[in-house]
Design an enzyme around this catalytic site. Structure first.
Site, PDB file in Angstrom:
ATOM      1  N   ASP A 227       0.705  -1.686  -0.340  1.00 17.08           N
ATOM      2  CA  ASP A 227       0.115  -0.115   0.297  1.00 17.08           C
ATOM      3  C   ASP A 227       0.670   1.978   0.042  1.00 17.08           C
ATOM      4  OD1 ASP A 227      -1.523   1.683   0.248  1.00 17.08           O
ATOM      5  OD2 ASP A 227      -3.253   0.733   2.381  1.00 17.08           O
TER       6      ASP A 227
ATOM      7  N   ASP B  95       0.756   8.293   1.760  1.00 21.32           N
ATOM      8  CA  ASP B  95      -0.273   7.850   1.345  1.00 21.32           C
ATOM      9  C   ASP B  95      -1.952   7.911   2.338  1.00 21.32           C
ATOM     10  OD1 ASP B  95      -0.135   4.777  -0.664  1.00 21.32           O
ATOM     11  OD2 ASP B  95      -1.253   4.342   1.390  1.00 21.32           O
ATOM     12  N   LEU B  96      -2.112   8.400   0.572  1.00 18.24           N
ATOM     13  CA  LEU B  96      -3.951   7.756   0.740  1.00 18.24           C
ATOM     14  C   LEU B  96      -4.730   6.908   1.183  1.00 18.24           C
ATOM     15  CD1 LEU B  96      -3.339  10.504  -0.588  1.00 18.24           C
ATOM     16  CD2 LEU B  96      -5.577  10.508  -1.846  1.00 18.24           C
ATOM     17  N   ASP B  97      -5.348   7.258   2.563  1.00 18.56           N
ATOM     18  CA  ASP B  97      -6.089   6.350   3.533  1.00 18.56           C
ATOM     19  C   ASP B  97      -7.065   5.984   2.274  1.00 18.56           C
ATOM     20  OD1 ASP B  97      -7.014   4.378   4.855  1.00 18.56           O
ATOM     21  OD2 ASP B  97      -6.729   5.126   6.953  1.00 18.56           O
TER      22      ASP B  97
ATOM     23  N   ASP C 249      -2.497   6.469 -12.033  1.00 14.12           N
ATOM     24  CA  ASP C 249      -0.919   5.951 -11.346  1.00 14.12           C
ATOM     25  C   ASP C 249      -0.662   4.623 -10.340  1.00 14.12           C
ATOM     26  OD1 ASP C 249       2.331   6.584 -11.189  1.00 14.12           O
ATOM     27  OD2 ASP C 249       1.198   7.835  -9.793  1.00 14.12           O
TER      28      ASP C 249
ATOM     29  N   HIS D 278      -0.812   0.420  -5.786  1.00 17.63           N
ATOM     30  CA  HIS D 278      -0.525   0.743  -4.420  1.00 17.63           C
ATOM     31  C   HIS D 278      -1.760   0.869  -4.062  1.00 17.63           C
ATOM     32  CE1 HIS D 278       3.988   0.030  -4.685  1.00 17.63           C
ATOM     33  NE2 HIS D 278       3.902   0.653  -6.433  1.00 17.63           N
TER      34      HIS D 278
ATOM     35  N   GLU E 296      -1.587   1.748 -14.685  1.00 16.80           N
ATOM     36  CA  GLU E 296      -0.369   1.185 -14.191  1.00 16.80           C
ATOM     37  C   GLU E 296      -0.155   0.112 -13.486  1.00 16.80           C
ATOM     38  OE1 GLU E 296       4.316   3.072 -12.784  1.00 16.80           O
ATOM     39  OE2 GLU E 296       2.358   3.011 -11.954  1.00 16.80           O
TER      40      GLU E 296
HETATM   41 CA    CA Z   1      -1.144   3.499  -1.424  1.00 18.40          CA
END
Ligand code: CA
Length: 489
Positions: A203, A209-211, A240, A244, A270
């Site tokens: 992730d 990193d967006l939740d 993109d 993740h 991607e």
């Molecule tokens: Ca992520």
């Protein structure tokens, strides 16, 4: 007479490479190039990320503000690397006027260059196994506060805070880097089934990193998408870093966008993973609501270029999306990450590029993507020659002639060929690739072409081939070369 109606071959172009000059003129260059691209048969253009990023040198993946398309004084600049918002809108309109679908590069995994520090509780995890917690919970100062003061609430007044993210990689209070998983109610990485399992749970890629478990995050991304599509008029997304990002969110998001903006809104992701099963599994999770880049085929092309005559060309499509799921495959030779000096450097060697492009442009399978750096060349430290001349020929052949039934002659490890039967009584094509000595192959194009003379439309071979009464020709190919035999057009 063939009954089928000729559906024009579709071609995508990635209209940027990593080392473009940060002169703010790229949107203008694209607008001026739109008609030329259309004439080549380009029907979709993937533009670089248009959002305000860490600086005006940022390629666009260090995204700061999705609502700033080069309009507000933020991060020391109004324009982005590529220009101002007005230039972007003008480029999109120019593409549409030329009959090309403009596609935005959408970076949703992370946010960079926050406006302020916040204190919150984390655990540090093992970078090689993000499920392995190394510490007790402790408090850090992280760059997670986004208030977009330069935009001052225009279009959207949402502010981001630590609880909208899953993790970050820097503790300002200790001046220490690490992977810090943010703690709290309903926090933690995306469920392991919903992201790539490299490093345990992939992730976290970079920055904040967006939740996508947080309802306010989901709402803000939906609000942004409506604003962005209605403001810019783009008719497609390149997503993109999807390996993740929570695939459950992505499936729903693209489903809802297509329901609202039409099934013709074209989307590909991607998903950077060469593994066949991982790709099939991901496509199932997103209910095949968007296409994926064919990473395995790129890797095969890269290996074939490196190995030369040691590569078995009969295996060039093995385990690729274009073999196992052709209707979902976006095929490509290179991109901004695989070019020299970049994170995923795996540049297809120059001698093999024309063959590699023949393999994506002249076959039935996949939607091929032409890379700006291959078409126009790359300058600077990691320079690469341009392949404009051969790509102009291959694109014209794709647009006009690469139709009809495909018959493969993948019978020699060092020389493969295939024939396209042509559509609407057009002449067929016979393509040959050699990665060793000069060679030839007897291939069938049909007795209706008896006594016709075929030439190499790429000009790599000077022979002429006359089709015999049974409809066969002995088609040659030079050493480490590609030839496309057809009638002059
Ligand atoms: Ca992520």
């Amino acid at each position: 007479m063939k009954e089928e109606i000729k559906m024009e071959n579709q071609t995508l172009m990635q209209y940027f490479e990593w080392y473009l000059p940060a002169d703010g003129n790229h949107w203008t260059r694209l607008a001026e190039d739109a008609q030329h691209l259309a004439d080549l048969g380009i029907r979709k253009v993937w533009m670089p990320p248009a959002f305000k990023a860490t600086s005006n040198n940022d390629v666009g993946y260090g995204v700061y503000d999705l609502f700033d398309l080069g309009e507000f004084d933020q991060k020391g600049t109004v324009r982005t690397k590529y220009g101002f918002k007005a230039d972007y809108l003008q480029a999109i309109q120019a593409l549409k006027d030329a009959g090309i679908q403009p596609m935005a590069d959408v970076v949703l995994n992370h946010k960079a260059a926050a406006d302020g520090l916040e204190e919150f509780e984390v655990v540090e995890v093992d970078p090689m196994d993000r499920n392995k917690v190394l510490t007790e919970p402790f408090t850090i100062q992280g760059w997670t506060k986004f208030t977009f003061d330069g935009r001052n609430g225009a279009y959207n007044d949402f502010h981001w805070h630590w609880y909208h993210f899953t993790g970050t990689d820097y503790d300002a209070s200790r001046n220490k880097n690490g992977i810090y998983q943010i703690q709290g109610d309903n926090k933690g990485w995306a469920h392991g089934d919903l992201v790539d399992n490299e490093n345990g749970n992939y992730d976290y890629l970079m920055y904040a990193d967006l939740d996508f478990k947080h309802p306010e995050v989901i709402q803000n991304i939906y609000d942004w998408a409506d604003w962005f599509i209605e403001t810019t008029g783009v008719t497609g997304f390149r997503l993109d870093a999807v390996k993740h990002i929570d695939s459950f969110f992505m499936r729903n998001f693209i489903r809802d966008i297509k329901e609202k903006y039409g099934q013709d809104f074209y989307v590909f992701g991607e998903f950077w993973n060469p593994d066949k099963e991982a790709n099939l599994d991901y496509l199932e999770k997103i209910e095949e609501r968007f296409d994926l880049v064919d990473v395995r085929l790129h890797m095969n092309l890269f290996e074939a270029g490196q190995a030369g005559s040691d590569y078995d060309l009969r295996t060039i499509f093995d385990d690729s999306l274009s073999q196992i799921k052709p209707e979902r495959a976006v095929t490509f030779v290179d991109n901004h990450d695989t070019q020299r000096g970049q994170a995923l450097e795996s540049t297809v060697e120059e001698w093999f590029k024309p063959a590699a492009y023949a393999l994506i442009l002249l076959r039935e399978q996949g939607l091929p993507c032409v890379f700006y750096g291959d078409y126009y060349g790359i300058s600077g430290q990691y320079a690469q020659q341009d392949f404009k001349a051969v790509l102009d020929r291959l694109l014209a052949i794709r647009k006009e002639l690469a139709y009809g039934e495909q018959t493969d002659y993948f019978d020699d490890p060092n020389c493969i060929g295939w024939v396209r039967s042509g559509a609407d009584n057009q002449a067929p094509l016979a393509v040959l690739i050699s990665n060793a000595q000069d060679n030839y192959k007897t291939m069938f194009v049909g007795p209706e072409w008896a006594d016709h003379t075929f030439v190499d439309l790429l000009g790599n071979h000077s022979d002429q081939v006359t089709i015999n009464a049974e409809g066969y020709g002995d088609f040659p190919v030079a050493e480490r070369s590609v030839s496309v035999w057809g009638l002059t057009f």
